[in-house]
Design an enzyme around this catalytic site. Sequence first.
Site, mmCIF file in Angstrom:
data_model
loop_
_atom_site.group_PDB
_atom_site.id
_atom_site.type_symbol
_atom_site.label_atom_id
_atom_site.label_comp_id
_atom_site.label_asym_id
_atom_site.label_seq_id
_atom_site.Cartn_x
_atom_site.Cartn_y
_atom_site.Cartn_z
ATOM 1 N N GLU A 1 0.859 -1.197 0.000
ATOM 2 C CA GLU A 1 0.000 0.000 0.000
ATOM 3 C C GLU A 1 0.888 1.237 0.000
ATOM 4 O OE1 GLU A 1 -2.273 2.525 3.434
ATOM 5 O OE2 GLU A 1 -2.413 0.351 3.577
ATOM 6 N N LYS B 1 -9.882 -2.069 8.973
ATOM 7 C CA LYS B 1 -8.573 -1.653 9.473
ATOM 8 C C LYS B 1 -8.723 -1.172 10.914
ATOM 9 C CE LYS B 1 -5.350 2.174 8.554
ATOM 10 N NZ LYS B 1 -4.976 3.158 7.517
#
Length: 197
Positions: free
Chosen positions: A40, A129
């Site tokens: 990411e 998350k």
Amino acid sequence: MTFDDVLRGRRLVAILRGVPVERALELARAVWASGAGVVEVPVQTAEAFACLRALAGAAPAGELVGAGTVRSPAQVEQARAAGAGFTVAPGLDIDVLRASHDAGLPHLPGVATATEVHHALNAGCTWLKAFPAGALGPRWIAEMRGPFPQARFVATGGVDASNARDYFAAGAGALGVGGAVAREGGLAALLEVLPSD
């Protein structure tokens, strides 16, 4: 595609925040070669979008590069144009979530309360998350899995090789790791403690 597809068989989201392109490519290739994670790039600057574009262009077939710290629908479109295969947000923003889904990009929203977990699940996200995991602690994940057994958590923020096992023992499905990945030897140390299942 869903986040189940993004993280199938993967236990690590390597977050390359502010990492120069050449170093980011080196780290990304190590992550891809390990088969243990995805990459990411938080997209808060023009340089970060350039890094995302470079990594997406270098990714082997089947490897996705995500755009992180996505906070607006406009950033979702920029991320898609730069080659992102998924988006990650620091919090739960339904507009960003919908924009990501409309763009065909699986989305990982940040959550830190039972209310946010509830709303994220109702919006169709099963991977969430847990951020900031260092402040929430492993016990938070264990306790959230009681009322929300379908939730899968990516523990992110303050996680490294020294506490990774604690988060997995608490029920985390994966770890999102930034600074510890970029440090010399940090990625190798993390790969050693990731569950093999």
